[in-house]
Write a protein that holds these residues in place. Structure first.
Motif, PDB file in Angstrom:
ATOM      1  N   PHE A  73       0.776  -1.359  -0.267  1.00 22.06           N
ATOM      2  CA  PHE A  73       0.038   0.294   0.013  1.00 22.06           C
ATOM      3  C   PHE A  73       0.793   1.240  -0.023  1.00 22.06           C
ATOM      4  CE2 PHE A  73      -1.868   3.341   2.661  1.00 22.06           C
ATOM      5  CZ  PHE A  73      -2.767   3.758   1.885  1.00 22.06           C
ATOM      6  N   LEU A  74       1.690   1.197   0.715  1.00 25.77           N
ATOM      7  CA  LEU A  74       2.673   2.543   1.105  1.00 25.77           C
ATOM      8  C   LEU A  74       3.446   2.737  -0.161  1.00 25.77           C
ATOM      9  CD1 LEU A  74       3.981   1.861   4.737  1.00 25.77           C
ATOM     10  CD2 LEU A  74       2.058   3.433   3.773  1.00 25.77           C
ATOM     11  N   GLU A  75       3.787   2.037  -1.201  1.00 27.11           N
ATOM     12  CA  GLU A  75       4.530   2.224  -2.227  1.00 27.11           C
ATOM     13  C   GLU A  75       3.893   2.626  -3.245  1.00 27.11           C
ATOM     14  OE1 GLU A  75       4.851  -2.194  -4.549  1.00 27.11           O
ATOM     15  OE2 GLU A  75       6.535  -1.589  -3.104  1.00 27.11           O
ATOM     16  N   GLN A  76       2.717   2.846  -3.175  1.00 26.07           N
ATOM     17  CA  GLN A  76       1.564   3.370  -4.282  1.00 26.07           C
ATOM     18  C   GLN A  76       0.715   4.328  -3.910  1.00 26.07           C
ATOM     19  OE1 GLN A  76      -1.792   0.471  -5.415  1.00 26.07           O
ATOM     20  NE2 GLN A  76      -0.833  -0.812  -3.495  1.00 26.07           N
ATOM     21  N   ILE A  77       0.933   5.156  -2.588  1.00 27.04           N
ATOM     22  CA  ILE A  77       0.221   6.200  -2.198  1.00 27.04           C
ATOM     23  C   ILE A  77       1.184   7.529  -1.778  1.00 27.04           C
ATOM     24  CG2 ILE A  77      -0.241   5.270  -0.009  1.00 27.04           C
ATOM     25  CD1 ILE A  77      -2.928   6.730  -0.465  1.00 27.04           C
ATOM     26  N   TYR A  78       0.978   8.547  -1.905  1.00 23.50           N
ATOM     27  CA  TYR A  78       1.942   9.757  -1.418  1.00 23.50           C
ATOM     28  C   TYR A  78       0.937  10.684  -0.962  1.00 23.50           C
ATOM     29  CZ  TYR A  78       6.234  12.159  -0.384  1.00 23.50           C
ATOM     30  OH  TYR A  78       7.063  12.845   0.375  1.00 23.50           O
ATOM     31  N   LYS A 133       9.829  24.554   0.829  1.00 26.48           N
ATOM     32  CA  LYS A 133       9.481  23.352   1.172  1.00 26.48           C
ATOM     33  C   LYS A 133       8.356  22.614   0.443  1.00 26.48           C
ATOM     34  CE  LYS A 133      11.109  24.179   5.897  1.00 26.48           C
ATOM     35  NZ  LYS A 133      10.791  24.339   7.420  1.00 26.48           N
ATOM     36  N   LYS A 134       7.179  23.260   0.311  1.00 21.42           N
ATOM     37  CA  LYS A 134       6.022  22.877  -0.371  1.00 21.42           C
ATOM     38  C   LYS A 134       6.531  22.803  -1.948  1.00 21.42           C
ATOM     39  CE  LYS A 134       2.323  23.212   0.905  1.00 21.42           C
ATOM     40  NZ  LYS A 134       1.120  23.784   0.885  1.00 21.42           N
ATOM     41  N   LYS A 135       7.104  23.428  -2.469  1.00 22.72           N
ATOM     42  CA  LYS A 135       7.591  23.162  -3.952  1.00 22.72           C
ATOM     43  C   LYS A 135       8.310  21.761  -3.818  1.00 22.72           C
ATOM     44  CE  LYS A 135       8.402  27.849  -5.118  1.00 22.72           C
ATOM     45  NZ  LYS A 135       9.553  29.105  -5.439  1.00 22.72           N
ATOM     46  N   PHE A 136       9.225  21.640  -2.950  1.00 20.92           N
ATOM     47  CA  PHE A 136      10.027  20.450  -2.950  1.00 20.92           C
ATOM     48  C   PHE A 136       9.288  19.058  -2.810  1.00 20.92           C
ATOM     49  CE2 PHE A 136      11.640  16.839  -0.020  1.00 20.92           C
ATOM     50  CZ  PHE A 136      12.765  16.494  -1.146  1.00 20.92           C
ATOM     51  N   ARG A 137       8.206  19.283  -1.808  1.00 24.16           N
ATOM     52  CA  ARG A 137       7.106  18.040  -1.490  1.00 24.16           C
ATOM     53  C   ARG A 137       6.362  17.880  -2.534  1.00 24.16           C
ATOM     54  NH1 ARG A 137       6.426  16.113   3.857  1.00 24.16           N
ATOM     55  NH2 ARG A 137       5.200  15.008   2.912  1.00 24.16           N
ATOM     56  N   ILE A 138       6.179  18.767  -3.355  1.00 28.93           N
ATOM     57  CA  ILE A 138       5.191  18.715  -4.608  1.00 28.93           C
ATOM     58  C   ILE A 138       5.913  17.933  -5.773  1.00 28.93           C
ATOM     59  CG2 ILE A 138       4.005  19.647  -6.579  1.00 28.93           C
ATOM     60  CD1 ILE A 138       3.157  21.954  -4.456  1.00 28.93           C
ATOM     61  N   ALA A 139       7.191  18.317  -5.831  1.00 26.97           N
ATOM     62  CA  ALA A 139       7.880  17.898  -6.780  1.00 26.97           C
ATOM     63  C   ALA A 139       8.439  16.105  -6.527  1.00 26.97           C
ATOM     64  CB  ALA A 139       9.275  18.489  -7.104  1.00 26.97           C
ATOM     65  N   PHE A 140       8.542  15.999  -5.159  1.00 26.90           N
ATOM     66  CA  PHE A 140       8.863  14.793  -4.725  1.00 26.90           C
ATOM     67  C   PHE A 140       7.694  13.578  -5.203  1.00 26.90           C
ATOM     68  CE2 PHE A 140       9.472  11.162  -2.206  1.00 26.90           C
ATOM     69  CZ  PHE A 140      10.862  10.786  -2.345  1.00 26.90           C
ATOM     70  N   ALA A 141       6.400  14.408  -4.662  1.00 36.74           N
ATOM     71  CA  ALA A 141       5.296  13.375  -4.702  1.00 36.74           C
ATOM     72  C   ALA A 141       5.140  13.173  -6.333  1.00 36.74           C
ATOM     73  CB  ALA A 141       4.174  14.339  -4.149  1.00 36.74           C
ATOM     74  N   LEU A 142       5.142  14.273  -7.003  1.00 37.66           N
ATOM     75  CA  LEU A 142       4.924  13.971  -8.558  1.00 37.66           C
ATOM     76  C   LEU A 142       5.951  12.746  -8.991  1.00 37.66           C
ATOM     77  CD1 LEU A 142       3.931  17.301  -9.936  1.00 37.66           C
ATOM     78  CD2 LEU A 142       2.437  15.474  -9.462  1.00 37.66           C
ATOM     79  N   SER A 143       7.217  12.892  -8.589  1.00 39.03           N
ATOM     80  CA  SER A 143       8.340  12.146  -9.294  1.00 39.03           C
ATOM     81  C   SER A 143       8.207  10.465  -8.397  1.00 39.03           C
ATOM     82  CB  SER A 143       9.591  12.445  -8.667  1.00 39.03           C
ATOM     83  OG  SER A 143       9.727  13.853  -9.214  1.00 39.03           O
ATOM     84  N   THR A 144       7.236  10.570  -7.606  1.00 43.90           N
ATOM     85  CA  THR A 144       7.161   8.951  -7.144  1.00 43.90           C
ATOM     86  C   THR A 144       6.238   8.083  -8.030  1.00 43.90           C
ATOM     87  OG1 THR A 144       4.977   9.486  -5.939  1.00 43.90           O
ATOM     88  CG2 THR A 144       7.113   9.712  -4.672  1.00 43.90           C
ATOM     89  N   LYS A 145       5.510   8.856  -9.041  1.00 42.27           N
ATOM     90  CA  LYS A 145       4.611   8.248  -9.958  1.00 42.27           C
ATOM     91  C   LYS A 145       3.788   7.234  -9.202  1.00 42.27           C
ATOM     92  CE  LYS A 145       6.203   9.739 -13.802  1.00 42.27           C
ATOM     93  NZ  LYS A 145       5.372  10.516 -14.807  1.00 42.27           N
ATOM     94  N   ILE A 149      -1.847  10.184  -5.425  1.00 41.88           N
ATOM     95  CA  ILE A 149      -1.176  11.147  -4.827  1.00 41.88           C
ATOM     96  C   ILE A 149      -2.386  12.193  -4.366  1.00 41.88           C
ATOM     97  CG2 ILE A 149       0.215  13.063  -5.303  1.00 41.88           C
ATOM     98  CD1 ILE A 149       1.600  11.629  -7.621  1.00 41.88           C
ATOM     99  N   ILE A 150      -2.206  12.508  -3.060  1.00 42.44           N
ATOM    100  CA  ILE A 150      -3.243  13.184  -2.377  1.00 42.44           C
ATOM    101  C   ILE A 150      -2.260  14.517  -1.821  1.00 42.44           C
ATOM    102  CG2 ILE A 150      -4.360  13.513  -0.036  1.00 42.44           C
ATOM    103  CD1 ILE A 150      -4.490  10.392  -0.300  1.00 42.44           C
ATOM    104  N   LEU A 151      -3.121  15.640  -2.552  1.00 41.69           N
ATOM    105  CA  LEU A 151      -2.506  16.881  -2.156  1.00 41.69           C
ATOM    106  C   LEU A 151      -3.356  17.832  -1.177  1.00 41.69           C
ATOM    107  CD1 LEU A 151      -1.111  17.665  -5.620  1.00 41.69           C
ATOM    108  CD2 LEU A 151       0.034  16.716  -3.618  1.00 41.69           C
ATOM    109  N   ASP A 152      -2.869  18.392  -0.167  1.00 41.41           N
ATOM    110  CA  ASP A 152      -3.925  18.831   0.790  1.00 41.41           C
ATOM    111  C   ASP A 152      -3.446  20.311   0.713  1.00 41.41           C
ATOM    112  OD1 ASP A 152      -5.799  19.640   2.656  1.00 41.41           O
ATOM    113  OD2 ASP A 152      -5.200  18.637   4.285  1.00 41.41           O
ATOM    114  N   GLU A 153      -4.400  21.220   0.224  1.00 38.17           N
ATOM    115  CA  GLU A 153      -3.894  22.777   0.116  1.00 38.17           C
ATOM    116  C   GLU A 153      -2.556  22.922  -0.593  1.00 38.17           C
ATOM    117  OE1 GLU A 153      -6.037  24.957   0.440  1.00 38.17           O
ATOM    118  OE2 GLU A 153      -7.694  24.346   1.327  1.00 38.17           O
ATOM    119  N   PRO A 154      -2.444  22.528  -1.828  1.00 36.11           N
ATOM    120  CA  PRO A 154      -0.878  22.186  -2.264  1.00 36.11           C
ATOM    121  C   PRO A 154      -0.393  23.798  -2.547  1.00 36.11           C
ATOM    122  CG  PRO A 154      -2.447  21.621  -3.859  1.00 36.11           C
ATOM    123  CD  PRO A 154      -3.171  21.614  -2.718  1.00 36.11           C
TER     124      PRO A 154
END
Length: 269
Positions: A73-78, A133-145, A149-154
């Motif tokens: 589960f954890l490897e397919q959700i961010y 920090k927010k930019k980094f987290r968004i970039a990392f999230a999208l890169s996980t593929k 992908i869940i984004l709260d107030e991105p």
């Protein structure tokens, strides 16, 4: 992809936030989760992510039960929460330590996204501004593929140019088997991205519809004078912002206007 059956949840010593909530969403969508303050948007995201335990009912994500937090589960959700604390490590060190947990992590994509956000990979995460920090987290999230992908107030904390880059990133980085769930109050920041709208109120999903369907059935426009047949209207410096039945042409959906209309009691088929 995401299946919720008869979900009930309440925080201790509080009234139930959700009761018998059900929802089913497939892959290949960017879903906007909207609602008033306190409607339970963040709680619902945490339940889907396995960070909270339902009191009753069942949630599955790709057949996995979130609260079990299995490796599969954890490897397919961010999940990128609205507020977070970053460790005292450089960006490239964080990636070295965490990318391996996501089998589909795309380093080429990550490097490109970081470059677009103008982030130095030698920067220490804990010393960066909230927006960085927010930019980094968004970039990392999208890169996980990840498939979910869940984004709260991105877009909170992002400047205007970065919001534009964010929209381009999300639109260009997704594959057909991925679903992105975005919770936000800043609907203008994401309305060109969203394929589908979910509206939560009083523990229920009170609206669930696609942008395509809405654009074919309704017109969202600005007029100088109110037409005779109008579903909803708001005063505007140029006259009125209105929602009417479609006249045969597709219309660009004004999500903020739609949200206000629904909260005013307008029923959309």
């Amino acid at each position: 992809m995401i299946t919720i059956n008869n979900l009930s949840f309440a925080y201790k010593k509080q009234a139930p936030l959700f009761k018998d909530l059900s929802l089913e969403e497939g892959a290949g969508q960017i879903i906007g989760l909207l609602g008033k303050n306190g409607a339970g948007k963040t709680t619902l995201l945490q339940l889907i992510s396995g960070l909270l335990t339902p009191n009753a009912g069942e949630i599955t994500v790709n057949g996995q039960i979130p609260i079990k937090r299995s490796p599969e589960f954890l490897e397919q959700i961010y999940f990128v929460p609205e507020e977070f604390i970053m460790p005292t490590v450089k960006i490239f060190k964080f990636v070295e330590a965490h990318a391996g947990f996501y089998p589909r992590f795309d380093r080429t994509l990550f490097n490109d996204l970081i470059k677009q956000f103008e982030l130095d990979q030698n920067k220490v995460l804990s010393k960066m501004s909230h927006g960085q920090k927010k930019k980094f987290r968004i970039a990392f999230a999208l890169s996980t593929k990840c498939q979910v992908i869940i984004l709260d107030e991105p877009t909170n904390g992002l400047d205007i140019p970065s919001k534009a880059i964010f929209r381009q990133m999300v639109a260009g980085a997704l594959e057909d088997d991925q679903t992105v769930l975005i919770s936000t109050h800043q609907v203008k920041d994401v309305e060109t991205l969203i394929d589908k709208i979910l509206l939560v109120d009083n523990g229920r999903i009170i609206f669930n519809n696609t942008i395509i369907d809405l654009s074919e059935k309704y017109d969202f426009k600005i007029v100088s004078h109110l037409p005779e047949q109008v579903l909803y209207s708001e005063l505007n410096p140029m006259g009125y912002k209105v929602v009417t039945a479609a006249n045969g042409n597709t219309s660009e959906v004004d999500i903020e206007l739609l949200f206000n209309a629904i909260n005013d009691g307008v029923k959309f088929n």
